[in-house]
Design a protein around this motif. Structure first.
Motif, PDB file in Angstrom:
ATOM      1  N   GLY A  28       0.837  -1.205   0.000  1.00  0.00           N
ATOM      2  CA  GLY A  28       0.000   0.000   0.000  1.00  0.00           C
ATOM      3  C   GLY A  28       0.866   1.248   0.000  1.00  0.00           C
ATOM      4  O   GLY A  28       1.480   1.590   1.012  1.00  0.00           O
ATOM      5  N   ALA A  29       0.932   1.917  -1.141  1.00  0.00           N
ATOM      6  CA  ALA A  29       1.783   3.109  -1.272  1.00  0.00           C
ATOM      7  C   ALA A  29       0.955   4.383  -1.380  1.00  0.00           C
ATOM      8  O   ALA A  29       1.482   5.458  -1.662  1.00  0.00           O
ATOM      9  N   ILE A  30      -0.358   4.257  -1.168  1.00  0.00           N
ATOM     10  CA  ILE A  30      -1.280   5.396  -1.227  1.00  0.00           C
ATOM     11  C   ILE A  30      -2.120   5.405   0.051  1.00  0.00           C
ATOM     12  O   ILE A  30      -2.767   4.415   0.385  1.00  0.00           O
ATOM     13  N   ASP A  31      -2.102   6.530   0.761  1.00  0.00           N
ATOM     14  CA  ASP A  31      -2.871   6.689   1.999  1.00  0.00           C
ATOM     15  C   ASP A  31      -4.325   7.024   1.656  1.00  0.00           C
ATOM     16  O   ASP A  31      -4.587   8.036   1.006  1.00  0.00           O
TER      17      ASP A  31
ATOM     18  N   GLN B  80       7.003  10.314  -3.708  1.00  0.00           N
ATOM     19  CA  GLN B  80       6.649   9.697  -2.415  1.00  0.00           C
ATOM     20  C   GLN B  80       6.268   8.225  -2.596  1.00  0.00           C
ATOM     21  O   GLN B  80       6.648   7.368  -1.804  1.00  0.00           O
ATOM     22  N   VAL B  81       5.491   7.957  -3.640  1.00  0.00           N
ATOM     23  CA  VAL B  81       5.118   6.570  -3.947  1.00  0.00           C
ATOM     24  C   VAL B  81       6.379   5.755  -4.222  1.00  0.00           C
ATOM     25  O   VAL B  81       6.576   4.664  -3.678  1.00  0.00           O
ATOM     26  N   ALA B  82       7.257   6.317  -5.060  1.00  0.00           N
ATOM     27  CA  ALA B  82       8.496   5.622  -5.417  1.00  0.00           C
ATOM     28  C   ALA B  82       9.344   5.343  -4.182  1.00  0.00           C
ATOM     29  O   ALA B  82       9.947   4.268  -4.049  1.00  0.00           O
TER      30      ALA B  82
ATOM     31  N   ALA C 254       5.259   4.080  -9.571  1.00  0.00           N
ATOM     32  CA  ALA C 254       5.713   2.738  -9.968  1.00  0.00           C
ATOM     33  C   ALA C 254       6.590   2.819 -11.207  1.00  0.00           C
ATOM     34  O   ALA C 254       7.611   2.119 -11.321  1.00  0.00           O
ATOM     35  N   GLU C 255       6.211   3.708 -12.128  1.00  0.00           N
ATOM     36  CA  GLU C 255       6.984   3.868 -13.373  1.00  0.00           C
ATOM     37  C   GLU C 255       8.395   4.391 -13.076  1.00  0.00           C
ATOM     38  O   GLU C 255       9.377   3.945 -13.692  1.00  0.00           O
TER      39      GLU C 255
END
Length: 342
Positions: free
Chosen positions: A275-278, A289-291, A333-334
């Motif tokens: 889970g990379a999204i709050d 931030q996701v990366a 992700a990219e």
């Protein structure tokens, strides 16, 4: 060629305002009869389109055709009386008026298979379908018949297995079982919860996921999180046994939570939806931030087993916020994909 770091959502997406009241759970439908059936299909098409445009790799129905991730499945079963309601405490956190189990539970016909077939017709991308897990189902009911959490969970596991096999036959690539209750009832999880889940996936050839999070971004959950201290180690109690289980993928909450990243080491070898999204905040994550979350996860999860995801469902958010978060997930992700291929 298989996509590295394939992105997906944990489950629900916001519904259009013409279908149901936005930004709330258990929102009543604004349509009925044939208009409701068409409206749900239109909403499903929109949810799919929004995922595709955001760059999500494994798509879902966004749970557009159901009011709630647990009760919509239960509504279609025999043995549960929705007019006979009792107040129970859900996941030791908040009280809710819930239906009662009054007799043997059975599934007279498939629940989501028509919807899954419809989704399959709309896309060539891999599709994931979410079902409630047995333990989370029993935690959302008052049992006046079996008088045993374990017995009722096994009965539900059999019905879920019937549904899952039909979903697989309808072209679903990944079947996810939502088990937020796994973060609360550790002894039960280890004694019989994982075994009941394995009964639910028995005989499936498609990939299977168990999604274990800290809940939607609703007040009861955010208040509970404040009591958990600076480190949330709930996963530590159940990951060792899950690592030995027949489940293919473990989906967990990560970004903006206090879950120590190193706990992922306990499920080394499994695929992990990180889970990379709050989902408990309207703040849009940046791709960076996701990366960053994904880079940290890569210390404990092999790149070919890492599936970037959202922490939980996004039904309580606005469509604008949810869509922006999906775009951030795909872009983050990219970034990491490029680093890995370099």
């Amino acid at each position: 060629m298989k996509t590295l770091l394939p992105t997906s959502t944990a489950g629900s997406l916001p519904k259009p305002s013409w279908l149901a009241e936005p930004e709330q759970l258990w929102s009543p439908w604004k349509l009925n009869g044939n208009a409701l059936r068409e409206g749900k299909q239109d909403a499903l098409r929109i949810a799919l389109k929004e995922q595709q445009q955001a760059g999500i790799d494994i798509v879902s129905d966004g749970e557009q055709t159901r009011q709630h991730f647990v009760t919509t499945f239960i509504e279609h079963l025999n043995g549960v009386d929705f007019s006979n309601r009792k107040t129970v405490t859900i996941r030791n956190r908040y009280e809710a008026s819930v239906p009662s189990v009054v007799g043997p539970v059975s599934r007279p016909k498939s629940v989501f298979v028509e919807d899954a077939r419809f989704l399959r017709q709309q896309t060539h991308l891999p599709i994931k379908w979410a079902l409630p897990g047995p333990m989370t189902m029993i935690d959302t009911l008052y049992d006046d018949h079996y008088k045993s959490r374990e017995k009722l969970a096994w009965e539900f596991a059999i019905l879920l297995n019937q549904e899952a096999k039909e979903l697989e036959a309808a072209g679903v690539d990944i079947i996810q079982f939502d088990e937020p209750a796994f973060n609360v009832f550790f002894d039960d999880v280890n004694d019989w919860g994982i075994a009941a889940l394995e009964r639910a996936i028995e005989g499936l050839k498609c990939e299977t996921v168990v999604h274990i999070c800290y809940g939607y971004g609703i007040k009861a959950n955010t208040d509970w999180k404040k009591t958990l201290g600076s480190e949330w180690r709930q996963y530590e109690e159940i990951f060792p046994k899950l690592q030995q289980s027949a489940i293919d993928i473990i989906s967990l909450e990560c970004h903006n939570s206090h879950v120590p990243m190193e706990l992922m080491e306990l499920v080394r070898g499994k695929k992990v939806m990180v889970g990379a999204i709050d989902v408990a905040s309207n703040t849009i994550e940046t791709p960076e931030q996701v990366a960053d979350t994904l880079r940290k996860a890569l210390q404990y999860v092999d790149a070919d087993k890492l599936y970037p995801c959202t922490n939980c469902g996004m039904a309580p958010l606005s469509r604008e916020v949810a869509t922006a978060k999906l775009r951030a997930l795909a872009a983050g992700a990219e970034l990491v994909r490029r680093e890995l291929s370099a």
